[in-house]
Scaffold this motif. Structure first.
Motif, PDB file in Angstrom:
ATOM      1  N   LYS A  29       0.904  -1.159  -0.047  1.00 49.63           N
ATOM      2  CA  LYS A  29      -0.081   0.123  -0.125  1.00 49.63           C
ATOM      3  C   LYS A  29       0.878   1.282   0.040  1.00 49.63           C
ATOM      4  O   LYS A  29       1.344   1.628   1.007  1.00 49.63           O
ATOM      5  CB  LYS A  29      -0.960   0.062   1.207  1.00 49.63           C
ATOM      6  N   ASP A  30       1.183   1.962  -1.164  1.00 50.18           N
ATOM      7  CA  ASP A  30       2.101   2.711  -1.280  1.00 50.18           C
ATOM      8  C   ASP A  30       1.620   3.815  -2.315  1.00 50.18           C
ATOM      9  O   ASP A  30       0.492   3.521  -3.123  1.00 50.18           O
ATOM     10  CB  ASP A  30       3.508   2.492  -1.410  1.00 50.18           C
ATOM     11  N   ASP A  31       2.182   4.792  -2.632  1.00 51.88           N
ATOM     12  CA  ASP A  31       1.862   5.811  -3.815  1.00 51.88           C
ATOM     13  C   ASP A  31       2.041   4.982  -5.035  1.00 51.88           C
ATOM     14  O   ASP A  31       1.005   5.451  -6.166  1.00 51.88           O
ATOM     15  CB  ASP A  31       2.825   7.011  -3.851  1.00 51.88           C
ATOM     16  N   GLY A  38      -4.653   4.207 -11.625  1.00 49.84           N
ATOM     17  CA  GLY A  38      -4.824   4.927 -12.680  1.00 49.84           C
ATOM     18  C   GLY A  38      -5.245   6.624 -12.406  1.00 49.84           C
ATOM     19  O   GLY A  38      -4.213   7.237 -12.773  1.00 49.84           O
ATOM     20  N   GLU A  39      -6.280   6.832 -11.663  1.00 46.64           N
ATOM     21  CA  GLU A  39      -6.385   8.207 -11.453  1.00 46.64           C
ATOM     22  C   GLU A  39      -5.890   9.026 -10.003  1.00 46.64           C
ATOM     23  O   GLU A  39      -6.368  10.168  -9.921  1.00 46.64           O
ATOM     24  CB  GLU A  39      -8.192   8.393 -11.246  1.00 46.64           C
ATOM     25  N   SER A  68      -1.362   9.571  -5.246  1.00 41.29           N
ATOM     26  CA  SER A  68      -0.777   9.281  -4.195  1.00 41.29           C
ATOM     27  C   SER A  68      -1.777   8.384  -3.454  1.00 41.29           C
ATOM     28  O   SER A  68      -2.941   8.322  -3.698  1.00 41.29           O
ATOM     29  CB  SER A  68      -0.501  10.440  -3.353  1.00 41.29           C
ATOM     30  N   LEU A  69      -1.328   7.538  -2.303  1.00 44.94           N
ATOM     31  CA  LEU A  69      -2.040   6.700  -1.458  1.00 44.94           C
ATOM     32  C   LEU A  69      -3.169   7.496  -0.971  1.00 44.94           C
ATOM     33  O   LEU A  69      -4.497   7.309  -0.571  1.00 44.94           O
ATOM     34  CB  LEU A  69      -1.238   5.959  -0.626  1.00 44.94           C
ATOM     35  N   ALA A  70      -2.826   8.847  -0.523  1.00 42.99           N
ATOM     36  CA  ALA A  70      -3.606   9.634   0.434  1.00 42.99           C
ATOM     37  C   ALA A  70      -4.679  10.001  -0.541  1.00 42.99           C
ATOM     38  O   ALA A  70      -6.202  10.290  -0.007  1.00 42.99           O
ATOM     39  CB  ALA A  70      -2.880  10.974   0.875  1.00 42.99           C
ATOM     40  N   GLY A  71      -4.555  10.380  -1.787  1.00 45.12           N
ATOM     41  CA  GLY A  71      -5.849  10.815  -2.789  1.00 45.12           C
ATOM     42  C   GLY A  71      -6.574   9.503  -2.831  1.00 45.12           C
ATOM     43  O   GLY A  71      -7.727   9.729  -2.881  1.00 45.12           O
ATOM     44  N   LEU A  72      -5.932   8.384  -2.886  1.00 44.91           N
ATOM     45  CA  LEU A  72      -6.935   6.835  -3.150  1.00 44.91           C
ATOM     46  C   LEU A  72      -7.719   7.048  -1.879  1.00 44.91           C
ATOM     47  O   LEU A  72      -8.997   6.570  -1.991  1.00 44.91           O
ATOM     48  CB  LEU A  72      -5.870   5.839  -3.378  1.00 44.91           C
ATOM     49  N   ARG A  73      -7.080   7.185  -0.638  1.00 50.63           N
ATOM     50  CA  ARG A  73      -7.863   7.004   0.383  1.00 50.63           C
ATOM     51  C   ARG A  73      -9.025   7.941   0.547  1.00 50.63           C
ATOM     52  O   ARG A  73     -10.047   7.823   0.972  1.00 50.63           O
ATOM     53  CB  ARG A  73      -6.859   7.161   1.645  1.00 50.63           C
ATOM     54  N   ASP A  74      -8.680   9.317   0.364  1.00 54.96           N
ATOM     55  CA  ASP A  74      -9.710  10.251   0.358  1.00 54.96           C
ATOM     56  C   ASP A  74     -10.874   9.927  -0.395  1.00 54.96           C
ATOM     57  O   ASP A  74     -11.803  10.237  -0.331  1.00 54.96           O
ATOM     58  CB  ASP A  74      -9.082  11.469  -0.261  1.00 54.96           C
ATOM     59  N   LYS A  75     -10.548   9.415  -1.836  1.00 54.60           N
ATOM     60  CA  LYS A  75     -11.610   9.019  -2.809  1.00 54.60           C
ATOM     61  C   LYS A  75     -12.459   8.076  -2.201  1.00 54.60           C
ATOM     62  O   LYS A  75     -13.594   8.013  -2.377  1.00 54.60           O
ATOM     63  CB  LYS A  75     -11.046   8.574  -4.179  1.00 54.60           C
TER      64      LYS A  75
END
Length: 79
Positions: free
Chosen positions: A18-20, A27-28, A31-38
């Motif tokens: 689980k990393d960037d 795809g979209e 970063s991992l933070a962006g994935l978590r936010d989504k």
């Protein structure tokens, strides 16, 4: 009683880190933070929809319970 077992193979499940890079591979996301936010946004939206359905259902049930239904009197007696 005795059993003989022959091991034909051994498999291990490879789980990506689980990393960037993992997030970028989806795809979209940058970063991992962006994935978590989504994912958090999607879960919150699903919970909001569930709560809305539950509230509307309770409202309908309350209205049905309070509703009185009367048959209208006929306009004429038929005679």
């Amino acid at each position: 009683m005795r059993y003989t077992v022959t091991l034909k193979g051994l498999k291990t499940k490879v789980v990506p880190a689980k990393d960037d890079e993992f997030a970028k591979d989806l795809g979209e996301f940058d970063s991992l933070a962006g994935l978590r936010d989504k994912v958090r946004e999607q879960l919150q939206a699903a919970e909001d929809r569930r709560a809305d359905r539950e509230t509307k259902g309770a409202l309908v049930e309350a209205l049905v319970a309070k509703a009185t239904s009367r048959c209208p009197r006929p306009w004429s007696s038929g005679t």
